[in-house]
Write an enzyme that holds these catalytic residues in place. Sequence first.
Site, mmCIF file in Angstrom:
data_model
loop_
_atom_site.group_PDB
_atom_site.id
_atom_site.type_symbol
_atom_site.label_atom_id
_atom_site.label_comp_id
_atom_site.label_asym_id
_atom_site.label_seq_id
_atom_site.Cartn_x
_atom_site.Cartn_y
_atom_site.Cartn_z
ATOM 1 N N CYS A 182 17.409 13.299 4.399
ATOM 2 C CA CYS A 182 17.154 12.505 5.597
ATOM 3 C C CYS A 182 18.343 12.641 6.538
ATOM 4 O O CYS A 182 19.485 12.809 6.093
ATOM 5 C CB CYS A 182 16.951 11.038 5.202
ATOM 6 N N CYS A 229 18.915 10.245 9.036
ATOM 7 C CA CYS A 229 19.144 8.981 9.730
ATOM 8 C C CYS A 229 20.647 8.693 9.772
ATOM 9 O O CYS A 229 21.438 9.317 9.056
ATOM 10 C CB CYS A 229 18.383 7.835 9.063
ATOM 11 N N ASP A 259 2.764 -15.161 7.652
ATOM 12 C CA ASP A 259 1.787 -15.134 6.572
ATOM 13 C C ASP A 259 1.713 -16.546 6.017
ATOM 14 O O ASP A 259 2.696 -17.286 6.025
ATOM 15 C CB ASP A 259 2.207 -14.134 5.499
ATOM 16 N N CYS A 305 22.253 8.030 6.282
ATOM 17 C CA CYS A 305 22.306 9.122 5.310
ATOM 18 C C CYS A 305 23.277 10.223 5.715
ATOM 19 O O CYS A 305 23.754 10.975 4.862
ATOM 20 C CB CYS A 305 20.912 9.698 5.098
ATOM 21 N N ASP A 315 -6.191 -17.671 3.889
ATOM 22 C CA ASP A 315 -7.392 -17.015 3.384
ATOM 23 C C ASP A 315 -7.268 -16.835 1.877
ATOM 24 O O ASP A 315 -6.168 -16.821 1.325
ATOM 25 C CB ASP A 315 -7.605 -15.670 4.075
#
Length: 626
Positions: A282, A284, A95, A287, A130
């Site tokens: 969760c 995962c 960016d 967790c 931009d």
Amino acid sequence: MLNWGEPVWEVVDRDICARIGRLHTEHGVVETPALMPVINPGSRIINPKEILEQIKPKMVITNAYILYKNIDMREEAILNGIHKLLGFDGVVMADSGSYQLLRYGGVDITNHETLEFQKEIGVDIATPLDIPTPPRETHLRAEADLETTYKHLEEAIELFSGCKQLLNGPVQGSTYPDLRRESAKWVSSKPFDIHAIGGVVPLMERYEFVEVTRIILEVKKHLNPARPVHLFGCGHPMLLPLAVMLGCDLFDSAAYALYAKDHRYLTPEKTIKLEELEYFPCCCKLCTSTDPKTLKNSSNQEITMFLATHNLLVTLAEIEKIKQAIRQGVLWDLVVSRARAHPALLAATKEAIKEYEHLERFTPIYKPSGIKYVGEETHRHPVVARAKQRIAPLLEKTSLVVKHPLLGEIPWELSESYPMGQVVMENNKNKANTRQKHGDNLEKIRMIADYQFFPGAGQTLFPSEVEIQTSKKTGRIRDILLEGERIATLRAENSLLVLGELGAKRLHAHTKEPTFRVCVDPEAAPFISQGSSVFSKFVLNADQRIRPYDEVLVTTPGDKLIAHGKALLSGCEMTFFKRGVAVKTRGAIKPHGENRQKVCSYVPSWYKPKTDETYDETDGHNHGRG
């Protein structure tokens, strides 16, 4: 290795406007949709190298402005390159500092400086500086910012000409549809590889998802469809299914880290403060290794790293769910289910499906899964809307109209065809009552042809002398022959027709250009005639009414039929893509085909080409790599 000017993106599967694609870069191929974690090598709270080691993403995004302003990191990046600085051998996008410009109102770096820096450190995808206009600023200011953006983008094109690095062409214009439209057309006419929709972060932060949806739709209608689209700053999983359905392909997430620093836990539907959690909703790897009570007693550093890793894992998992939904053709179901997570998201989803005519242009003719009734939104599913439109002129032609639980009145002959026979309603009441009697099979295949191609196609394809072969086991129609030659096969899983060589010849002989035609470069004809697929770069023009998975006729200039097959792109996309397959060839046409017969004069309203302003300034020729 990429060469300058080489197309970098191709589509391999799709559902509605969503695409699974492959983005080719100097550091590998990335499957899209893809999420880019925002990596800040100078972070003192979240260790970026630890995050990268645990998550192993294929693509990341970093901020060139932050690197440039830190003298030590700037020198290291210039000396060793961005990949060594990050300890990452995948794809790196940069960016330019536009986010800081939007957030703080200014940056002390020029467009030329950030571009030269990105070029020097070897990012895979560079982004010009931009100018993002904040939402609802004056039209005059938005116009002025857009003019500055154009100048910066022109400078980027000149600077990166001949480079193997890819170039991002952002779309700006604040909340003004006319400026977004103008910006999308302008960048589409230039040799960019990727397009980013910018200036939407403040809207997402304020949950103005309806406005974000309007911007995406306005931009997508006018962008070159052969280039992937990056939705700047979109990293919360709750927004991803809708954004992908609307045609966005790349996302970046700083949310995983920002929420972690604030001790907030991400789920696909919302964020939850750690102090409110008694259980982890969760499974995962993190967790399942501990519990909220234990985590709360950890150090701030440990809590932040735990939450950052979890937040990123759950966001990446949502991307995988989206891709699986695209493969199965059930993305609509995922979008509608996620819409119930927040009133603002539900409103945005309803706003999106108002544009079902736009969505239908890119929606495949069929998918592996059926249509589930999940609420009133199902009536505006692009497949349902298309079916109703095509059925309307056929009702007067059938010998029996039956009541379908979702589509209303339909000809009995279509009760098993997609999507009529694949609709799942309450208590599985998805079948309309039909009749079967001797002689009905000819009526049935003619009506299916009328539905699939155009009214009158059934008579064209299937004269009364045809032989209809059925399965000995099920009694279902299989092949339709004429004098021993196959006209078509009725596909068992969706009761739609697959043309044989004779069917393609008959359809070609009874219609005129451009109906169901994909016209290719004569140089490719010898390969296609031997059974090769039609690659997009050889398509000269195509019927704009072709939808993905339509049965199509492959011709050369002068309307010589050389093959037939299955379209993988919409007709309005084929001349834009320069990488990947446009038509999967089913068979080549043998020499000495039938003589041309009279042209079918009736074309229904749904099949008439519409004036298309979408690509009026991008004329189908290749403006660079896209």
